[in-house]
Design a protein around this motif. Structure first.
Motif, mmCIF file in Angstrom:
data_model
loop_
_atom_site.group_PDB
_atom_site.id
_atom_site.type_symbol
_atom_site.label_atom_id
_atom_site.label_comp_id
_atom_site.label_asym_id
_atom_site.label_seq_id
_atom_site.Cartn_x
_atom_site.Cartn_y
_atom_site.Cartn_z
ATOM 1 N N LEU A 6 5.277 -2.703 4.101
ATOM 2 C CA LEU A 6 5.764 -2.187 2.834
ATOM 3 C C LEU A 6 5.303 -2.987 1.637
ATOM 4 O O LEU A 6 5.342 -2.507 0.517
ATOM 5 N N SER A 173 -5.108 -0.596 2.344
ATOM 6 C CA SER A 173 -4.211 -0.829 1.215
ATOM 7 C C SER A 173 -5.004 -0.682 -0.081
ATOM 8 O O SER A 173 -6.129 -1.182 -0.189
ATOM 9 N N LEU A 182 -0.659 1.942 -2.649
ATOM 10 C CA LEU A 182 -0.698 2.898 -1.549
ATOM 11 C C LEU A 182 -1.071 2.180 -0.264
ATOM 12 O O LEU A 182 -1.790 1.187 -0.279
ATOM 13 N N ARG A 183 -0.582 2.700 0.866
ATOM 14 C CA ARG A 183 -0.967 2.144 2.156
ATOM 15 C C ARG A 183 -1.061 3.274 3.173
ATOM 16 O O ARG A 183 -0.229 4.192 3.172
ATOM 17 N N ALA A 184 -2.074 3.227 4.040
ATOM 18 C CA ALA A 184 -2.233 4.194 5.119
ATOM 19 C C ALA A 184 -2.519 3.448 6.411
ATOM 20 O O ALA A 184 -3.297 2.480 6.421
ATOM 21 N N MET A 202 0.887 6.654 9.330
ATOM 22 C CA MET A 202 1.833 6.459 8.238
ATOM 23 C C MET A 202 1.100 6.472 6.903
ATOM 24 O O MET A 202 0.007 5.931 6.778
ATOM 25 N N ALA A 203 1.721 7.122 5.908
ATOM 26 C CA ALA A 203 1.239 7.075 4.528
ATOM 27 C C ALA A 203 2.397 6.599 3.658
ATOM 28 O O ALA A 203 3.514 7.120 3.769
ATOM 29 N N LEU A 204 2.150 5.595 2.801
ATOM 30 C CA LEU A 204 3.226 4.932 2.061
ATOM 31 C C LEU A 204 2.864 4.767 0.592
ATOM 32 O O LEU A 204 1.731 4.438 0.251
ATOM 33 N N GLY A 216 9.431 0.715 -0.687
ATOM 34 C CA GLY A 216 8.423 1.603 -0.127
ATOM 35 C C GLY A 216 9.028 2.898 0.364
ATOM 36 O O GLY A 216 10.103 2.917 0.963
ATOM 37 N N ALA A 218 7.734 6.259 2.621
ATOM 38 C CA ALA A 218 6.615 6.641 3.476
ATOM 39 C C ALA A 218 6.983 7.840 4.335
ATOM 40 O O ALA A 218 8.145 8.229 4.451
ATOM 41 N N TYR A 219 5.953 8.399 4.955
ATOM 42 C CA TYR A 219 6.144 9.393 6.015
ATOM 43 C C TYR A 219 5.436 8.851 7.251
ATOM 44 O O TYR A 219 4.257 8.472 7.191
ATOM 45 N N ARG A 220 6.147 8.809 8.376
ATOM 46 C CA ARG A 220 5.630 8.171 9.593
ATOM 47 C C ARG A 220 5.741 9.117 10.771
ATOM 48 O O ARG A 220 6.751 9.822 10.929
#
Length: 248
Positions: A6, A173, A182-184, A202-204, A216, A218-220
């Motif tokens: 996160l 990142s 953003l993070r994937a 995961m996309a955050l 954070g 996200a969708y996981r």
């Protein structure tokens, strides 16, 4: 600030130019991220030679969730990082049986899932506002399945399974601004060692409150396809995740 699940990176912004300010290479960084995962489950669980359909959308998971918790810890030094990731969910709901029979009044399925991972990261790309980590490690999966059939005769079936799988993945990142990032994450594993196959994605979107705290959203999604004798666990868990990270 570390680059945990996160947490964002440390950047300074001046005259519209964003510059990464990395800590000294010999300095350890740590972060811990407790989070909520409102995951729905969909798939098939085989128990006692009978396949049971599981369909619990995250929109109504609050009615089925008995207990759950998750956390992520990461330590980083230079290009290398090490992490522990844990997830625990216990759900209870009506079982979808293919042939319930006329004497069956009700059926209830209790499903407890534990997923824990130990990972090692290596940062092979780190330019201005974008970094990419490759990682590998071991995941441990534990499933406790209990089926209660109520009718002319009350029947209870229960099975517990635990297994280890190798996993590999990438984490990207990108710093949008001084505060937003953003993070994937994409991961695959199993490869027939224990599970036939498993995956995670995961996309955050994150927001840095200060040098120590991040939020954070996200969708996981997590998919596991495992079978052993007459036990089958072919399930996908997915849903939104909300967490906070403390870094030091």
């Amino acid at each position: 600030m570390t680059s945990s699940v996160l947490a964002g990176e440390n950047y300074s912004v001046s005259d519209d130019i964003t510059i990464a300010t990395a800590p000294p290479a010999d300095q350890w960084e740590f972060s811990i991220s407790p989070y909520l995962l409102m995951a729905g489950l969909e798939g098939t669980v085989g128990l006692g030679g009978q396949n049971i359909g599981v369909d619990a959308a995250f929109s109504d998971i609050a009615d089925k969730l008995e207990i759950g918790g998750a956390a992520y810890f990461e330590a980083r030094k230079g290009k290398w990082g090490f992490a522990l990731d844990g997830l625990w969910l216990k759900l209870k709901g009506n079982a979808d049986l293919p042939t319930p029979g006329p004497v069956l009044e009700s059926s209830e399925l209790t499903l407890e899932t534990v997923r824990a991972k130990a990972l090692a990261y290596y940062r092979f790309y780190d330019k201005q506002t974008t970094s990419i980590d490759a990682y590998g490690g071991i995941s441990y999966n534990y499933v406790d399945t209990q089926l209660e059939l109520n009718g002319l005769a009350n029947i209870e079936q229960r099975n517990t399974e635990g297994w280890f799988d190798p996993v590999i993945g990438l984490r990207i990142s990108h710093q949008l601004s001084e505060k937003w990032f953003l993070r994937a994450v994409g991961e695959v594993g199993g490869f027939g060692v224990s599970s036939d196959f498993n995956w995670e994605a995961m996309a955050l979107l994150g927001y840095s409150i200060n040098d120590c705290w991040d939020l954070g959203l996200a969708y996981r999604g997590i998919g596991i396809d495992y079978s052993e004798d007459d036990f089958v666990y072919d399930v996908t868990m997915s849903g939104p995740m909300l967490g906070v990270t403390y870094s030091w």
